[in-house]
Structures are given as C-alpha cells and as structure tokens.
Design a protein around this motif. Structure first.
Motif, PDB file in Angstrom:
ATOM      1  N   PHE A 146      -7.095  -2.295   7.333  1.00 12.42           N
ATOM      2  CA  PHE A 146      -6.696  -3.419   6.741  1.00 12.42           C
ATOM      3  C   PHE A 146      -6.246  -3.105   5.380  1.00 12.42           C
ATOM      4  N   ARG A 147      -7.379  -2.582   4.678  1.00  9.58           N
ATOM      5  CA  ARG A 147      -7.060  -2.096   3.191  1.00  9.58           C
ATOM      6  C   ARG A 147      -5.845  -1.433   3.011  1.00  9.58           C
ATOM      7  N   LEU A 163       1.253  -3.847   3.820  1.00  8.46           N
ATOM      8  CA  LEU A 163       0.823  -5.045   2.906  1.00  8.46           C
ATOM      9  C   LEU A 163      -0.604  -5.504   3.365  1.00  8.46           C
ATOM     10  N   ARG A 164      -1.223  -5.881   2.378  1.00  7.99           N
ATOM     11  CA  ARG A 164      -2.453  -6.529   2.480  1.00  7.99           C
ATOM     12  C   ARG A 164      -2.589  -7.631   1.439  1.00  7.99           C
ATOM     13  N   LEU A 165      -3.484  -8.744   1.740  1.00  8.18           N
ATOM     14  CA  LEU A 165      -3.881  -9.726   0.642  1.00  8.18           C
ATOM     15  C   LEU A 165      -5.008  -9.092  -0.339  1.00  8.18           C
ATOM     16  N   SER A 168      -0.523  -4.333   8.844  1.00  4.99           N
ATOM     17  CA  SER A 168       0.656  -5.148   8.731  1.00  4.99           C
ATOM     18  C   SER A 168       1.766  -4.236   9.466  1.00  4.99           C
ATOM     19  N   ILE A 169       1.530  -3.119   9.796  1.00  4.96           N
ATOM     20  CA  ILE A 169       2.887  -2.311  10.235  1.00  4.96           C
ATOM     21  C   ILE A 169       2.494  -1.930  11.665  1.00  4.96           C
ATOM     22  N   HIS A 203     -10.378 -12.095   6.462  1.00  4.22           N
ATOM     23  CA  HIS A 203     -10.273 -13.297   5.320  1.00  4.22           C
ATOM     24  C   HIS A 203     -10.053 -12.807   4.085  1.00  4.22           C
ATOM     25  N   LYS A 204     -10.553 -11.433   3.809  1.00  2.00           N
ATOM     26  CA  LYS A 204     -10.260 -10.559   2.397  1.00  2.00           C
ATOM     27  C   LYS A 204      -8.722 -10.251   2.594  1.00  2.00           C
ATOM     28  N   TYR A 205      -8.390  -9.576   3.677  1.00  2.00           N
ATOM     29  CA  TYR A 205      -6.922  -8.841   3.497  1.00  2.00           C
ATOM     30  C   TYR A 205      -5.971  -9.614   4.368  1.00  2.00           C
ATOM     31  N   GLY A 206      -6.484 -10.232   5.510  1.00  2.00           N
ATOM     32  CA  GLY A 206      -5.343 -10.618   6.487  1.00  2.00           C
ATOM     33  C   GLY A 206      -4.417 -11.615   6.048  1.00  2.00           C
ATOM     34  N   LEU A 207      -2.825 -11.177   6.104  1.00  2.00           N
ATOM     35  CA  LEU A 207      -2.118 -12.046   5.902  1.00  2.00           C
ATOM     36  C   LEU A 207      -1.676 -12.982   7.241  1.00  2.00           C
ATOM     37  N   ASP A 208      -1.388 -14.250   6.767  1.00  2.00           N
ATOM     38  CA  ASP A 208      -1.261 -15.204   7.915  1.00  2.00           C
ATOM     39  C   ASP A 208       0.122 -15.160   8.201  1.00  2.00           C
ATOM     40  N   THR A 235      -7.639 -11.051  -2.508  1.00  3.54           N
ATOM     41  CA  THR A 235      -8.474 -12.179  -2.387  1.00  3.54           C
ATOM     42  C   THR A 235      -9.326 -12.334  -3.737  1.00  3.54           C
ATOM     43  N   THR A 277       0.865  -1.363   0.116  1.00  7.25           N
ATOM     44  CA  THR A 277      -0.043  -0.077  -0.125  1.00  7.25           C
ATOM     45  C   THR A 277       0.875   1.156   0.087  1.00  7.25           C
ATOM     46  N   GLY A 290      -2.905  -1.414   4.668  1.00  6.29           N
ATOM     47  CA  GLY A 290      -1.904  -1.860   5.048  1.00  6.29           C
ATOM     48  C   GLY A 290      -1.525  -1.518   6.525  1.00  6.29           C
ATOM     49  N   ILE A 291      -2.499  -1.024   7.255  1.00  4.79           N
ATOM     50  CA  ILE A 291      -2.067  -0.334   8.736  1.00  4.79           C
ATOM     51  C   ILE A 291      -1.880  -1.649   9.545  1.00  4.79           C
TER      52      ILE A 291
END
Lengths: 87, 337, 362
Positions: free
Chosen positions: C42-43, B322-324, C48-49, C356-361, B326, B317, C45-46
């Motif tokens: 989520f969208r 980062l984001r997925l 993830s940081i 589910h849509k955005y989340g990285l495992d 799908t 972003t 990318g917040i």
C-alpha cells in the motif's frame, strides 16, 4: 509481519560459544547507532559486516556472495526493459 | 540559594516565592515591564489588530539534544503568532513545578528561555509560578501565551488555500519527534538526532514582504506532523492536496531511526518548520526567499492544492503509484510488526 | 548503504512496474502472507498500479490481528493485577479486547510499559524487583527467537521476577489451515521475508508441491516487492509451482539454524486459538516445562476466558482472505482507526488499517 532493517557492525563483544558474557554488537545506519544482541544471529559478524536487526537482535548476517546475487537478480530483471521504457 | 530543590514554599507567594522570583526569573528574564513585578503587564496600544495565542508544554524528557522544554515554550508560541502573519510582541510565562524538582534544572530552563526570548526579540513581560506536591506533576509544566500585532492587510488562514496553489515545507521533517522518541528508555540510540526547535517569525516576515498578497496559509506542523497538518489545510479550504514523496526532505539519520522503530517522518512533530501555501505563480520566488534564510535553507516545494474531494491528501510514490495520507489518530508508537 | 540503496531506486522501480504489466497474462490470485508486505504494498503505491487480473489478497500475517479476543482479555486482566507490570510491543497497546484495551488499562492505573525489544522487558524486571514483569509474547518466527533468547538470559542472570505470556504462532501451520480451505483458491503466495530468514526458503516446498501454488520469498523494498510479483506472475502464467527466493541477501534455503535451535530449546508446539479460526492444531508455541518458572500462564494459573468476537466484525474472514475490508459492514463507519472494533483495524499492519489509511476509493 516483521520490521527489520540492515545495519553495519562497528563493534563486536563476546563470542558465540560463551553465554556467560553478553553477546552484543554495536551497529550503525546513516549515523544512528545502537547495541543489538547476537544471541540468535546465524553467522557471527565481524566489524564492517551488515546484519538484519529485529526487536533489538541481529537475526541474520549478510554474506557478500548472497547479497551480490540478490542484486544481480534485480539488475537482470530491470535490464530486460526495452530501451524506450528506461529513458 | 542554599536549597537544592523546589519546595512547596516556593509556590506559596511568601518570602520563599519572592526570593525565587528575584534570584531566578527577574535576574535572567530581565526587562523593564517584568522588573515592575505588577499583577499585570500594561502594554501600549499597537497599530493593527491583535493576535493572541496560548500553548502548554509538558514534554518528557525536559532536556534533549537540540533544546529543552523552555526553548519549545518560547519558540512554539512565537510561531503560533507568526503563522497568522502577526509580529510577536510579548509573552507570558506560567510554570507549574513539582515539589522536588532540581533547582539547577529550573535555572537551566529559565536561562534557556531568556536566551531564546532575547534572540527572538520577544520579551517575557509577565509570569506566574505554582508548586504542586511530589507526584502531582512531572518536574515542570510550562504555559506560554503570546500577543502579536497583525497589519490590516494580512489575511492568512488555512481556509484561504486555492486550487493551483503550491505547498512549500521550510526544511527537513520529523527531526523533533524522532529525537524525543529515541530519548525514551529501551529505544535510546546514539546519533546525529536533534530537535529543530526555533522561531520562525523572521522567515515569515521575509515571505510576507517578498510575496505581498500571495501567501495564503502558514502552519507549523507540530504534533501529528506534516501529514496531519496538510489534512487540516485540505479540509478547511475544501480542497485536495497532492504531494510528491521524492520531494519530501528527510535527514538520512531520521529516516534510519524511523525505519528501525516502524515510524513515518510524515507523522512526527516538527518544532522549527513551517508549511506555506502560496499562489502557484510565486512558487519559485517563495522557494528562493526561504532558501536565503537560515531557517529555510533546506526548503522544498512538496506539493500543491488541487480540486477534488475536500480534505483528501494523496501522495505519489517513487514508483509512480498513489496512496492516501490520512491524519494521525493518536500518539505514534514504536512497533516491531 | 552498500547492497541496499539500489532496492529503493525509483527509476528501476518504474521500469519494473512496466514489466509487471506485461508479466500478468491471465487472472491470478496471490496472497500476501505477511502484514508488513500488505503495508509496504500500500505504502509504496503498488496497490494503485496493479495490472488488471492480478488480485492481491491480504493474509493472516499480522500477529496482533490473529491474537484472539480471549487472549487480549487475558492480557488486560494480567495488566490489572496488583504487583504485575506488563511489557509489550507498541503494536498491542490499542488492540481492543471485549472491554477496552491495554491503553484503557494503563489509564486506570495498570502498569503497561512499551518496549522495543523483549530484552528491555528483562531490564525492567531488574529495575523493578518488587514487580513481576510479564512480557506479552506475540509474533511469528521472526520474533520468537528473540523471546527465547530473553528467557535464557533471564535464567543466566538469575532474574526471578520475569515471565513471558507466550502466544506466538507459526506460519507453516497457518498456511496449511488456509490452503485446505476450498473457498480460498490461490495461485501464488508472496512469502514473508523475515520469517523466512529464520525458517528458510525450503520451508515452502511442501506447500508448492501439495497445493500446486507458486511461492516467492520477498523482501520489503519497492523493487523487492515488484520483482517478486513479476516472478510469481511468470510462474503462474507458465503453470509452474516452485519456490523461488527473491530475498537471497537475507534468506538462506535452510534458514537460521542457531535461532531455530534456541527456539526448540525453550518452546514446543501446541494448539492455539487464532482469531477467526477454530482452534488450530500445532500452530502455537508453549514454554517447555523445564523453563516453567518463566511461563506466566503456569506461574499465575491463568485460564483463558471465552470471548466472543464482536458482532458484525469480519476480521476472521478477512484474515483468511475470504473477504476484503470493504466488504465488512463496520468498515469505515463503526470501525475506524479512532474507534476500532476488531484488531485488523487497530494493528499497525492490520489489513483494515492499511485499507483505511492508504487505500484510495478509486
């Protein structure tokens, strides 16, 4: 829980006290334009003002002073960054 | 013709049908094979393998800014052939008309099909028309099948992408999908929104000529948008995709319309764009070739194929997070929450 | 666009990410009340940081997710009635009740129209005089004024074949129920930006004071979210519990008085059923008696069927912030966007859908 976006007013129809005629504005964002209702807006907008649009209604008219304050809050926080992080 | 609408008689095979065929179809779609009006078109054996595709078109509304259902039907099937690297040879045209459809509308669509066919250089060589009673159809449904020829040395498939390959998008995202969405009642809006429907076979030929052996995958991101198509490529090639959000080309008015309705351009249909996966060392060359064409003038490098979990698409972003991404699970719907 | 482009600036955003890292000096739990915030976080990318120590919990601000199963069943039963045409926001279309969704009802012949504005539903009523058009009202304080204005317009235009099945909810009452729960343990609230445009930034003062919880009203652009998280982290680090308005261009201290009056004219508070909660006092809205002609429940004599939540579904706890989606046994296996069990998965901004849509495992 609420999608709402800012759009610029290009036309205004009706008046705040008169519920017998339609209270409508035409608004524009990046070349997209549509009608929105003014029934629940806080301050009656003029052409050139910005309104926040949700579900086909304007729910707020931006006041320049408030908008500028919001912007300076952002710039203040960003300006506190040490020089090396901004490069 | 004195009748203003399609009647059941027009599909019956009798005189009314023949009148429709000659006064409308042959008149506008005229070419030597079609004029023969035989049960089958007979084609010369081409040099190379055959590519064969079919698609049906049921879009509503049938006329929209930038095109109509006829244009989609021609471009879409030509593009499906082009995405395998095939040269399109000819099309079939099957129509299912609803009793009561305006003849003027039908003529307008046929004229449009004829213009696209001519502009693309791909003739309609055979066709069929049926009429269903009022209420059993929706004005017009179109099926087009297409035959193309594929040179022996071409192997383009979504399975072929390799680690280190680069992904290009030939132009802006979401134009068609948002145009159709905003034609529907209640969310109509004025603005410079129009479908991007166009044929891509010439762009593909330029790429194949300019980058021999380096074009791995070509896909046109129609329903489900770029997001869904990239997920398919990642899954089929058993790799991951990394995208850069700031690299994705979107027109400002498309972005604004999407934000108003709660939609994302990544998931909206494109009818005149392609995704190309090319070998990493040819990235700049591929971009240059695309941008020299009118179809690819706004092309961009949007990401790359990487190792990692098969089928995963991740986007960086603007803030560096980062984001997925799908795949789409159903029709995109406007939302307020 | 004037006043707005700066909030999307990537360079400023990257600088703010670094600032957030430095602002989080101890463990803290912050709830995103609003579903649109969950999605945006989520969208952009917040998620993830996020710095170590900052835990973000998704809250109940998804109006579709908190719509109880029995309300969904009543919606679907209404759509199946002959002579009735239901008009809905797109968000409701795929939400499952006990037995399928409105999408399923539509496929078996029910008249279900997706609209962008409640006013479009009124126009539908004018176009289909032989149907009773029922607008299914869901939403919080941002949306309720638009529904109120539509009911008023229906009366002024004398459109009799129009009614609203009102199930909207109010945020302050929801917050009270949440904050009373000792399991929750929050340090801060990321307050909903557009709900606050209506109710005002001042509405959160009682919560800050009573529960000693930092409150920041946040907008929805990347920099709005980062700025607000920084402000929350700083308050929490300093042991403060104030209300700060980081969305001043849209939110005034007192909110939108005209919208508030419009709502008070048409609606009054009532108890209502939230998914996953016991019956919650005063957090719902019902149409006042003088407008009962436009009240679908009154007109059609609707009683809510009791409906059990699906077995194993943790939506209730997820909406209270007690569990996160990955702790739900059904998440990603039996419950996916393609075949959702609970509304948190199917709603466009449901917590589970977001994960589910955005989340990285990672």
């Amino acid at each position: 829980m609420c999608l709402a976006i800012p759009m610029r007013v290009t036309e205004v129809h009706g008046s705040p006290e008169d519920f017998t005629t339609s209270q409508i504005a035409v608004v524009d964002a990046d070349g997209i334009s549509r009608e929105v209702r003014l029934d629940v807006v806080d301050h009656w907008p003029s052409v050139g003002d910005y309104v926040i649009v949700h579900a086909g209604f304007a729910i707020h008219s931006l006041i320049e002073a408030e908008a500028l304050k919001n912007l300076s809050l952002l710039k203040e926080l960003a300006a506190q960054m040490p020089e090396e992080l901004l490069s | 013709m004195s009748d203003k609408c399609i009647l059941l008689d027009h599909g019956s095979g009798g005189l009314a049908s023949q009148e429709l065929i000659s006064s409308l179809f042959v008149k506008h779609l005229d070419n030597p094979i079609l004029r023969g009006l035989e049960d089958s078109a007979v084609l010369d054996r081409p040099a190379g393998r055959l590519a064969f595709t079919t698609d049906s078109y049921v879009v509503d509304p049938i006329f929209f800014p930038g095109g109509d259902i006829g244009m989609l039907a021609v471009h879409g099937t030509i593009n499906d052939l082009a995405m395998r690297g095939a040269q399109p040879l000819c099309l079939s045209l099957g129509l299912i008309l609803e009793e009561g459809m305006a003849l003027d509308d039908l003529e307008r669509i046929i004229i449009s099909i004829a213009a696209c066919s001519k502009e693309s250089g791909v003739p309609v060589v055979t066709g069929d028309t049926k009429v269903v009673p009022r209420g059993k159809g929706d004005k017009i449904f179109i099926n087009t099948s297409g035959i193309g020829v594929l040179a022996d040395d071409i192997d383009i498939s979504s399975k072929n992408a390799r680690e280190g390959d680069v992904i290009l998008l030939s132009g802006t995202m979401g134009d068609h999908g948002i145009t159709i969405m905003t034609r529907r009642a209640g969310i109509a809006m004025q603005g410079r929104l129009e479908s991007d429907t166009r044929s891509l076979h010439r762009l593909v030929q330029r790429l194949l000529e300019g980058l021999p052996g380096s074009v791995r995958t070509l896909r046109d991101p129609t329903r489900g948008g770029v997001a869904t198509t990239l997920n398919e490529i990642a899954a089929n090639s058993r790799l991951s995709v990394e995208l850069r959000e700031e690299a994705l080309p979107v027109r400002p008015q498309v972005r604004a319309a999407c934000e108003l309705l709660g939609l994302e351009p990544l998931y909206l249909a494109n009818e005149g764009k392609l995704l190309a996966v090319v070998s990493g060392d040819q990235a700049e060359a591929a971009l240059r070739i695309m941008r020299e064409t009118s179809e690819g003038a706004e092309a961009a490098i949007i990401g790359r194929m990487v190792g990692g979990k098969a089928g995963r698409v991740v986007i960086t972003t603007p803030l560096g997070g980062l984001r997925l991404v799908t795949p789409l699970h159903g029709e995109p719907l406007p939302r307020i929450c | 666009m004037k006043y707005f482009d700066e909030y999307r600036d990537g360079t400023i955003a990257r600088a703010l990410v670094a600032d957030l890292q430095r602002a989080v000096t101890r463990p803290m739990r912050i709830m995103e009340v609003c579903g649109s915030h969950t999605m945006a976080i989520f969208r952009d990318g917040i998620r993830s940081i996020l710095p170590e120590g900052l835990e973000l919990i998704s809250g109940p601000g998804c109006p579709v997710c908190v719509t109880s199963a029995s309300h969904m069943d009543a919606f679907i039963a209404m759509a199946d009635r002959p002579g009735v045409r239901v008009a809905i926001f797109g968000d409701l279309f795929r939400v499952p009740g006990s037995n399928g969704s409105l999408a399923n009802a539509s496929s078996r012949g029910a008249k279900v129209d997706i609209v962008y504005s409640p006013m479009d539903a009124l126009d539908l009523a004018a176009q289909h005089p032989r149907d009773l058009v029922v607008f299914l009202g869901v939403g919080f304080e941002t949306t309720t004024p638009t529904i109120a204005a539509t009911i008023l317009a229906a009366r002024n235009r004398n459109i009799a074949n129009f009614a609203v099945f009102a199930t909207q909810k109010t945020v302050p009452a929801a917050l009270t129920a949440l904050l009373e729960d000792p399991e929750l343990q929050l340090n801060g609230l990321l307050c909903p930006g557009h709900v606050s445009a209506i109710i005002g930034a001042g509405a959160y003062v009682p919560f800050a004071e009573k529960y000693h919880i930092a409150c920041v009203i946040a907008g929805f652009e990347t920099t709005d979210l980062l700025t607000s998280l920084i402000m929350l982290a700083r308050q929490i680090g300093a042991g403060e519990a104030r209300v700060e308005n980081a969305y001043g261009r849209v939110v005034a201290w007192e909110g939108n008085a005209r919208a508030q009056q419009m709502v008070a004219e048409i609606f009054e508070p009532c108890d209502t059923q939230w998914r996953g909660h016991r019956r919650s006092r005063g957090s719902g809205l019902r149409i006042r008696d003088k407008y009962r002609d436009f009240d679908a429940e009154a007109r059609l004599g609707i009683t809510l069927p009791p409906a059990a939540e699906p077995k194993g579904c943790l939506c209730g706890n997820i909406l209270k912030g007690i569990n996160n989606p990955r702790q739900c046994p059904l998440f990603g296996s039996r419950c996916t966007p393609a075949s959702p069990v609970g509304p948190c998965m199917v709603s466009s901004e449901g917590t589970c859908a977001a994960f589910h849509k955005y989340g990285l495992d990672i």
